[in-house]
Write a protein that holds these residues in place. Sequence first.
Motif, PDB file in Angstrom:
ATOM      1  N   PRO A  27       7.764  39.495 -53.499  1.00 28.65           N
ATOM      2  CA  PRO A  27       7.480  40.619 -53.891  1.00 28.65           C
ATOM      3  C   PRO A  27       8.384  41.630 -52.666  1.00 28.65           C
ATOM      4  CG  PRO A  27       5.609  39.518 -54.239  1.00 28.65           C
ATOM      5  CD  PRO A  27       6.377  38.730 -53.531  1.00 28.65           C
ATOM      6  N   ILE A  28       9.006  42.706 -52.942  1.00 28.73           N
ATOM      7  CA  ILE A  28       9.466  43.750 -52.113  1.00 28.73           C
ATOM      8  C   ILE A  28       8.645  44.986 -52.180  1.00 28.73           C
ATOM      9  CG2 ILE A  28      11.677  44.786 -51.315  1.00 28.73           C
ATOM     10  CD1 ILE A  28      11.788  41.969 -51.025  1.00 28.73           C
ATOM     11  N   VAL A  29       8.431  45.666 -51.146  1.00 29.15           N
ATOM     12  CA  VAL A  29       7.842  47.062 -51.111  1.00 29.15           C
ATOM     13  C   VAL A  29       8.821  47.753 -50.246  1.00 29.15           C
ATOM     14  CG1 VAL A  29       5.433  46.165 -51.425  1.00 29.15           C
ATOM     15  CG2 VAL A  29       6.356  46.447 -49.069  1.00 29.15           C
ATOM     16  N   LEU A  30       8.744  49.261 -50.706  1.00 32.36           N
ATOM     17  CA  LEU A  30       9.388  50.125 -49.768  1.00 32.36           C
ATOM     18  C   LEU A  30       8.517  50.829 -48.631  1.00 32.36           C
ATOM     19  CD1 LEU A  30      12.301  51.542 -49.403  1.00 32.36           C
ATOM     20  CD2 LEU A  30      11.426  53.201 -50.984  1.00 32.36           C
ATOM     21  N   ASN A  31       8.855  50.718 -47.401  1.00 30.42           N
ATOM     22  CA  ASN A  31       7.916  51.259 -46.310  1.00 30.42           C
ATOM     23  C   ASN A  31       8.952  52.354 -45.452  1.00 30.42           C
ATOM     24  OD1 ASN A  31       6.031  51.996 -44.468  1.00 30.42           O
ATOM     25  ND2 ASN A  31       5.553  49.654 -43.720  1.00 30.42           N
ATOM     26  N   ARG A  32       8.641  53.329 -45.499  1.00 30.04           N
ATOM     27  CA  ARG A  32       9.547  54.322 -44.725  1.00 30.04           C
ATOM     28  C   ARG A  32      10.909  54.224 -44.730  1.00 30.04           C
ATOM     29  NH1 ARG A  32       5.611  54.490 -39.339  1.00 30.04           N
ATOM     30  NH2 ARG A  32       3.825  55.206 -40.440  1.00 30.04           N
ATOM     31  N   ASP A  33      11.688  53.887 -46.011  1.00 28.34           N
ATOM     32  CA  ASP A  33      12.849  53.924 -46.118  1.00 28.34           C
ATOM     33  C   ASP A  33      13.330  52.381 -45.839  1.00 28.34           C
ATOM     34  OD1 ASP A  33      13.174  56.408 -47.334  1.00 28.34           O
ATOM     35  OD2 ASP A  33      13.565  57.102 -45.169  1.00 28.34           O
ATOM     36  N   GLU A  34      12.572  51.436 -45.748  1.00 24.60           N
ATOM     37  CA  GLU A  34      12.956  50.225 -45.306  1.00 24.60           C
ATOM     38  C   GLU A  34      12.221  49.156 -46.514  1.00 24.60           C
ATOM     39  OE1 GLU A  34      12.612  46.965 -41.417  1.00 24.60           O
ATOM     40  OE2 GLU A  34      11.364  48.828 -41.639  1.00 24.60           O
ATOM     41  N   PHE A  35      13.021  48.279 -46.878  1.00 27.77           N
ATOM     42  CA  PHE A  35      12.405  47.070 -47.888  1.00 27.77           C
ATOM     43  C   PHE A  35      11.939  46.136 -46.971  1.00 27.77           C
ATOM     44  CE2 PHE A  35      16.124  49.059 -50.571  1.00 27.77           C
ATOM     45  CZ  PHE A  35      15.332  49.348 -51.428  1.00 27.77           C
ATOM     46  N   LEU A  36      10.673  45.573 -47.356  1.00 28.71           N
ATOM     47  CA  LEU A  36       9.959  44.800 -46.815  1.00 28.71           C
ATOM     48  C   LEU A  36       9.392  43.626 -47.757  1.00 28.71           C
ATOM     49  CD1 LEU A  36       7.738  46.857 -44.540  1.00 28.71           C
ATOM     50  CD2 LEU A  36       9.666  45.778 -43.785  1.00 28.71           C
ATOM     51  N   GLU A  37       9.397  42.237 -47.176  1.00 28.37           N
ATOM     52  CA  GLU A  37       8.774  41.390 -48.159  1.00 28.37           C
ATOM     53  C   GLU A  37       7.257  41.451 -48.147  1.00 28.37           C
ATOM     54  OE1 GLU A  37      10.364  37.638 -46.880  1.00 28.37           O
ATOM     55  OE2 GLU A  37      12.382  38.038 -48.110  1.00 28.37           O
TER      56      GLU A  37
END
Length: 98
Positions: A27-37
């Motif tokens: 799964p990928i989430v968006l955190n402060r304009d950054e994609f994180l696993e």
Amino acid sequence: MKLKKIILILIILMTFSCDYGYKVYVPIVLNRDEFLEAPKMMTKKHQENVITVLKHYGEKWKIENGKLLISDKIDTEILWNYTSKANNPIWLRENKTK
């Protein structure tokens, strides 16, 4: 003329022999304009929901050793989109595969 037929046959064979590469879905989430696993999001329910999304978009996927594998052609931004939809009960209800 024979050479053209041979070339055409080779092109057709190469087209149908190309296999998709696969990668493990995370799964990928968006955190402060950054994609994180976000591997902790990967529950059985999330996997079922992601499969619903993948089917909706006609993506290649398979299960191997309990892991969801998806086409390695899917980029990070699209994965984020699919993760978001898999976590959206309204989208899932409106797009349920029949």
